[in-house]
Design an enzyme around this catalytic site. Structure first.
Site, PDB file in Angstrom:
ATOM      1  N   LEU A 145       0.864  -1.176   0.000  1.00  0.00           N
ATOM      2  CA  LEU A 145       0.000   0.000   0.000  1.00  0.00           C
ATOM      3  C   LEU A 145       0.901   1.227   0.000  1.00  0.00           C
ATOM      4  O   LEU A 145       1.982   1.206   0.592  1.00  0.00           O
ATOM      5  CB  LEU A 145      -0.890   0.034   1.248  1.00  0.00           C
ATOM      6  CG  LEU A 145      -1.978  -1.035   1.408  1.00  0.00           C
ATOM      7  CD1 LEU A 145      -2.682  -0.857   2.751  1.00  0.00           C
ATOM      8  CD2 LEU A 145      -2.981  -0.984   0.268  1.00  0.00           C
ATOM      9  N   ASP A 146       0.450   2.295  -0.642  1.00  0.00           N
ATOM     10  CA  ASP A 146       1.205   3.551  -0.579  1.00  0.00           C
ATOM     11  C   ASP A 146       1.321   4.000   0.871  1.00  0.00           C
ATOM     12  O   ASP A 146       0.455   3.700   1.711  1.00  0.00           O
ATOM     13  CB  ASP A 146       0.494   4.653  -1.378  1.00  0.00           C
ATOM     14  CG  ASP A 146       0.601   4.450  -2.881  1.00  0.00           C
ATOM     15  OD1 ASP A 146       1.406   3.593  -3.316  1.00  0.00           O
ATOM     16  OD2 ASP A 146      -0.134   5.133  -3.622  1.00  0.00           O
ATOM     17  N   ARG A 147       2.354   4.746   1.151  1.00  0.00           N
ATOM     18  CA  ARG A 147       2.597   5.218   2.517  1.00  0.00           C
ATOM     19  C   ARG A 147       1.406   5.979   3.081  1.00  0.00           C
ATOM     20  O   ARG A 147       1.060   5.838   4.256  1.00  0.00           O
ATOM     21  CB  ARG A 147       3.842   6.115   2.516  1.00  0.00           C
ATOM     22  CG  ARG A 147       4.252   6.618   3.882  1.00  0.00           C
ATOM     23  CD  ARG A 147       5.545   7.389   3.806  1.00  0.00           C
ATOM     24  NE  ARG A 147       5.996   7.820   5.113  1.00  0.00           N
ATOM     25  CZ  ARG A 147       7.152   8.416   5.340  1.00  0.00           C
ATOM     26  NH1 ARG A 147       7.989   8.641   4.344  1.00  0.00           N
ATOM     27  NH2 ARG A 147       7.498   8.781   6.557  1.00  0.00           N
ATOM     28  N   THR A 149      -1.729   5.679   2.276  1.00  0.00           N
ATOM     29  CA  THR A 149      -2.976   4.914   2.215  1.00  0.00           C
ATOM     30  C   THR A 149      -3.110   4.053   3.468  1.00  0.00           C
ATOM     31  O   THR A 149      -2.162   3.395   3.880  1.00  0.00           O
ATOM     32  CB  THR A 149      -3.010   4.012   0.971  1.00  0.00           C
ATOM     33  OG1 THR A 149      -2.847   4.818  -0.197  1.00  0.00           O
ATOM     34  CG2 THR A 149      -4.328   3.262   0.876  1.00  0.00           C
ATOM     35  N   ARG A 255      -5.025   6.612  -7.947  1.00  0.00           N
ATOM     36  CA  ARG A 255      -4.783   8.057  -7.874  1.00  0.00           C
ATOM     37  C   ARG A 255      -4.697   8.684  -9.264  1.00  0.00           C
ATOM     38  O   ARG A 255      -5.274   9.751  -9.525  1.00  0.00           O
ATOM     39  CB  ARG A 255      -3.496   8.317  -7.086  1.00  0.00           C
ATOM     40  CG  ARG A 255      -3.553   7.790  -5.670  1.00  0.00           C
ATOM     41  CD  ARG A 255      -2.195   7.680  -5.017  1.00  0.00           C
ATOM     42  NE  ARG A 255      -1.596   8.991  -4.749  1.00  0.00           N
ATOM     43  CZ  ARG A 255      -0.431   9.148  -4.141  1.00  0.00           C
ATOM     44  NH1 ARG A 255       0.270   8.082  -3.743  1.00  0.00           N
ATOM     45  NH2 ARG A 255       0.042  10.362  -3.914  1.00  0.00           N
TER      46      ARG A 255
END
Length: 334
Positions: A145-147, A149, A255
């Site tokens: 997961l993105d930081r 998120t 995104r």
């Protein structure tokens, strides 16, 4: 006379021939090298794979090739900085548990925490978990997961479980659904986004060298197909809360897809509307409004269908109430 302090030096660069151990069976080549070449930047790992300097059983291989126990991996001479003592040591930390058995661990990842160290981050979720569980035989990230998120993150406790679930991801047999609040009113009839994406590096400015992703034409040779399914959950003031299911797992896919259609995720500092985000910060939004809400998969041992759900975090619920005070009806499909 000044004392002379000798800095630690890296060992002389030489070819390495690594035999894949049984515990690494089924791991991606890039992840295998990152684990075994301590101190090697990700950019270097991917460069030597792309250039063919890394050989798998004497042949070229791509970053996503799965290595097997007994394979031979040839690594070219690399000059790596000697690791400094006690730099980036991860503190032990447990995270809220959504599911745990002898094969899998699912946690509720908070926003602002990277899933692993690298790219300027000393440590992430997985390093902290390993410190908190020194007796664990194995803890490996199944996905990322993105930081910024929050939400459902899956960790494997067995090599067989890791391979089994990653195969499900690769074959698009899992269901990954996010909650995203976007700027403007999303058209309810826009349910499928099928636009290829390309990674690139920023060339100029303050963020020079940072990785970004953009939509490209369908015939672009560098484009990777990306499919996103979108469902309107609720209109919230001048914004729309969406349920977003990804059928492919491209970097920054949600995104970029949403922003490319004129509805960026609020709070997104890379692809969002910066002036609009400033206004929302004054209203209490301190992060990107993207949350990994639900993950559906087959359990690697029992084969039963497993649904993991992470409730929308309190700070995001509160922001929805700020934009649109509750009227007695639920604000999200939770």
């Amino acid at each position: 006379m000044k004392d002379i302090i000798e800095e630690p030096t890296a060992p002389a660069a030489q070819v390495q021939n690594l035999r894949v151990d049984p515990e690494s069976d089924g791991q991606r080549l890039d992840n295998y090298l990152l684990r075994h070449l301590k101190g090697a930047p990700k950019t270097l790992i991917y460069r030597i794979i792309r250039s063919g300097e890394v050989r798998l059983n004497k042949g070229r291989a791509s970053a996503d090739t799965r290595v097997q126990a007994g394979d031979m991996v040839r690594v070219p001479p690399l000059r790596l900085s000697a690791p400094k003592a006690d730099v980036g040591h991860a503190p032990a930390r447990e995270f809220p548990i959504l599911w745990e058995d002898d094969a899998l661990l699912s946690i509720d990842k908070p926003a602002g925490v990277a899933v692993h160290g690298g790219s300027g981050v000393s440590f992430g979720v997985i390093e902290q978990l390993r410190q908190a569980r020194p007796g664990a035989r194995m803890l490996e990230l199944v996905h990322r997961l993105d930081r910024d998120t929050s939400g459902v993150l899956l960790v494997a406790k067995k090599r067989s479980a890791l391979k089994h679930v990653q195969d499900q991801f690769r074959e698009r047999e899992t269901g990954k659904t996010y909650l995203a609040l976007v700027q403007g009113q999303w058209p309810s009839n826009r349910k499928v986004i099928d636009l290829p994406l390309e990674k690139y590096l920023l060339a100029k400015g303050e963020s020079e060298g940072e990785r970004r992703v953009r939509v490209v034409a369908k015939d672009d040779p560098n484009g990777m197909r990306a499919i996103t399914l979108v469902k309107v959950a609720k209109l919230v003031g001048s914004c729309t809360l969406l349920e977003v299911t990804i059928k492919t797992g491209r970097t920054h896919q949600i995104r970029v897809h949403l922003a490319s259609l004129g509805h960026p995720i609020v709070g997104d500092d890379k692809y969002g509307d910066f002036e609009y985000n400033k206004q929302l910060q004054k209203m209490g939004l301190k992060r990107m409004f993207l949350h990994a809400w639900r993950l559906q998969l087959r359990h690697p041992s029992s084969g039963e269908n497993l649904t993991l759900v992470s409730e929308l975090p309190p700070e995001l619920q509160q922001f929805i109430h700020t934009l649109q005070p509750p009227t007695g009806e639920p604000v999200a499909p939770l």
